[in-house]
Each structure stands twice: as C-alpha cells, then as structure tokens.
Scaffold this motif. Sequence first.
Motif, PDB file in Angstrom:
ATOM      1  N   ARG A  11      13.656  20.794  -6.003  1.00 36.06           N
ATOM      2  CA  ARG A  11      12.646  20.936  -5.729  1.00 36.06           C
ATOM      3  C   ARG A  11      11.671  22.388  -6.242  1.00 36.06           C
ATOM      4  NH1 ARG A  11       9.835  16.579  -5.254  1.00 36.06           N
ATOM      5  NH2 ARG A  11      11.541  14.421  -3.866  1.00 36.06           N
ATOM      6  N   ALA A  12      12.675  23.537  -6.237  1.00 40.59           N
ATOM      7  CA  ALA A  12      12.663  24.639  -7.193  1.00 40.59           C
ATOM      8  C   ALA A  12      12.738  25.016  -8.684  1.00 40.59           C
ATOM      9  CB  ALA A  12      13.118  25.917  -6.913  1.00 40.59           C
ATOM     10  N   LEU A  13      12.974  23.164  -9.477  1.00 44.12           N
ATOM     11  CA  LEU A  13      12.904  23.962 -10.854  1.00 44.12           C
ATOM     12  C   LEU A  13      11.468  23.593 -11.380  1.00 44.12           C
ATOM     13  CD1 LEU A  13      15.843  21.543 -11.810  1.00 44.12           C
ATOM     14  CD2 LEU A  13      15.380  24.261 -12.144  1.00 44.12           C
ATOM     15  N   SER A  14      11.336  24.074 -12.804  1.00 44.70           N
ATOM     16  CA  SER A  14       9.806  23.082 -12.732  1.00 44.70           C
ATOM     17  C   SER A  14       9.865  21.572 -13.425  1.00 44.70           C
ATOM     18  CB  SER A  14       9.665  23.815 -14.342  1.00 44.70           C
ATOM     19  OG  SER A  14      10.467  23.559 -14.885  1.00 44.70           O
ATOM     20  N   ASP A  15       8.802  20.808 -13.807  1.00 41.50           N
ATOM     21  CA  ASP A  15       9.426  18.803 -13.857  1.00 41.50           C
ATOM     22  C   ASP A  15      10.033  19.523 -15.253  1.00 41.50           C
ATOM     23  OD1 ASP A  15       8.043  16.447 -13.577  1.00 41.50           O
ATOM     24  OD2 ASP A  15       7.423  16.995 -15.764  1.00 41.50           O
ATOM     25  N   HIS A  16       9.381  20.555 -16.184  1.00 41.49           N
ATOM     26  CA  HIS A  16      10.153  20.133 -17.777  1.00 41.49           C
ATOM     27  C   HIS A  16      11.830  20.798 -17.533  1.00 41.49           C
ATOM     28  CE1 HIS A  16      10.796  22.577 -21.407  1.00 41.49           C
ATOM     29  NE2 HIS A  16       9.596  21.901 -21.834  1.00 41.49           N
ATOM     30  N   ASP A  17      11.528  21.163 -16.350  1.00 43.48           N
ATOM     31  CA  ASP A  17      13.437  21.213 -16.655  1.00 43.48           C
ATOM     32  C   ASP A  17      14.750  20.539 -15.014  1.00 43.48           C
ATOM     33  OD1 ASP A  17      13.066  23.651 -17.832  1.00 43.48           O
ATOM     34  OD2 ASP A  17      12.305  24.886 -16.244  1.00 43.48           O
ATOM     35  N   ARG A  18      13.931  19.478 -14.897  1.00 45.41           N
ATOM     36  CA  ARG A  18      14.461  18.827 -14.323  1.00 45.41           C
ATOM     37  C   ARG A  18      15.958  18.267 -15.105  1.00 45.41           C
ATOM     38  NH1 ARG A  18      12.305  14.089 -12.482  1.00 45.41           N
ATOM     39  NH2 ARG A  18       9.954  14.841 -13.443  1.00 45.41           N
ATOM     40  N   PRO A  19      16.628  17.745 -14.548  1.00 48.21           N
ATOM     41  CA  PRO A  19      18.395  17.417 -15.058  1.00 48.21           C
ATOM     42  C   PRO A  19      17.924  16.117 -15.439  1.00 48.21           C
ATOM     43  CG  PRO A  19      18.675  17.819 -12.896  1.00 48.21           C
ATOM     44  CD  PRO A  19      17.357  18.321 -13.037  1.00 48.21           C
ATOM     45  N   LEU A  20      18.891  15.255 -15.292  1.00 51.23           N
ATOM     46  CA  LEU A  20      19.220  13.826 -15.379  1.00 51.23           C
ATOM     47  C   LEU A  20      19.191  13.169 -14.074  1.00 51.23           C
ATOM     48  CD1 LEU A  20      20.086  11.466 -18.418  1.00 51.23           C
ATOM     49  CD2 LEU A  20      18.426  12.474 -17.379  1.00 51.23           C
ATOM     50  N   ALA A  21      19.394  12.368 -13.542  1.00 49.94           N
ATOM     51  CA  ALA A  21      20.033  12.214 -11.772  1.00 49.94           C
ATOM     52  C   ALA A  21      21.318  10.897 -11.742  1.00 49.94           C
ATOM     53  CB  ALA A  21      18.907  11.314 -11.031  1.00 49.94           C
ATOM     54  N   PRO A  22      22.373  10.930 -11.247  1.00 47.43           N
ATOM     55  CA  PRO A  22      23.633  10.704 -11.411  1.00 47.43           C
ATOM     56  C   PRO A  22      23.727   9.451 -12.416  1.00 47.43           C
ATOM     57  CG  PRO A  22      24.312  11.669  -9.476  1.00 47.43           C
ATOM     58  CD  PRO A  22      22.160  11.877 -10.111  1.00 47.43           C
ATOM     59  N   ARG A  23      22.233   8.510 -12.036  1.00 49.83           N
ATOM     60  CA  ARG A  23      21.705   7.284 -12.449  1.00 49.83           C
ATOM     61  C   ARG A  23      21.634   7.155 -14.077  1.00 49.83           C
ATOM     62  NH1 ARG A  23      17.335   4.106 -10.126  1.00 49.83           N
ATOM     63  NH2 ARG A  23      15.917   4.632 -12.003  1.00 49.83           N
ATOM     64  N   GLY A  24      20.675   8.688 -14.207  1.00 46.39           N
ATOM     65  CA  GLY A  24      20.387   8.742 -15.461  1.00 46.39           C
ATOM     66  C   GLY A  24      21.769   8.776 -17.023  1.00 46.39           C
ATOM     67  N   GLU A  25      22.550  10.039 -15.428  1.00 46.35           N
ATOM     68  CA  GLU A  25      23.951  10.354 -17.031  1.00 46.35           C
ATOM     69  C   GLU A  25      24.736   8.699 -16.989  1.00 46.35           C
ATOM     70  OE1 GLU A  25      24.481  12.635 -18.002  1.00 46.35           O
ATOM     71  OE2 GLU A  25      23.139  14.529 -17.046  1.00 46.35           O
TER      72      GLU A  25
END
Length: 156
Positions: A11-25
């Motif tokens: 939750r500390a990451l900005s929206d712009h910096d959110r990575p992919l979740a395992p499902r996204g990967e």
Amino acid sequence: MRHAKSSWDDRALSDHDRPLAPRGERDAPRIGQLIQDKDLIPEQILCSTAARTRRTAAGLFSVWGDFSQIDYLGDLYHGDLQDYCEALQALPAGTQRAMLIGHNPTSEYLVTALTGRQERMPTAALAHIQLGIDSWADLSDDGSGTLRALWRPKEL
C-alpha cells in the motif's frame, strides 16, 4: 489490451508503481502466446508508463522474444478517450497493426468508440479491432470499426 492483474500488496507504492499480481504475471504470457498463435503480433505498441502496463508488455515479450517497437506514453496513464485516440492517430504511416496497452475504464471506452459495442475489459483482456482507415491520422471514434475478437483470460 488492458494491463494484466496488478497487486495491491504494498500500500506504500503509488498507483503508478504497482506491480503485477501473480495472476497478472501468468496471464500476460498467456495472452502473448495467443497473440503469437493468431499471428497478431503488432508492428508497434503504445504503452502506458505505469509499472503494471510495462510488466504486461514484458510478459508478452517473454513469448515473442526481442521486441523494440514500443513507446511508453505518460498520456496513457490516467488518459481519457481523447488521449488514447490521439496516441493512435500519431502512429507512423504504414503501420498496419498496432497495440495499445492501457487502463480501464478508458480501454472499455476505446472499444466502444471504435466499434460501437460495449464490452467488458477485465485485466489482461485483448480486443482485436479491424479499422477501415488508410492512415492512423484518419482514426475516428465513430464506431465504424469491427470487433473481430475479444479474449478474456478467464475465458481461455
């Protein structure tokens, strides 16, 4: 294409910096394989600068191999329909097949604007749209394009 499923774990990451979740990967390479199998690899990609769209593109490239024709555009992050259309209209002349990797709700708005069809674009969804234009500069949001196919990872 809408970016693959992103993670909200940090939750500390900005929206712009959110990575992919395992499902996204997992989903991004699956869609990359589908694109390759359907012989739809684009000549040019326009991609939002967000981390999750960049990782989605990387997942596609993990299947296709080296791909250098990608432009990362800040206007696609939080961009509206006009921003998406303008990015497409600026594509180089002679580009036959292009891909835009963006966000919702604008991905859904774009499909509707280009085809006249309202479609749900969950994460990692891919719409194949045929446009009857001679130049990207002629792109219009008049719904005159044809939705050839729409793939959603959960339906594959």
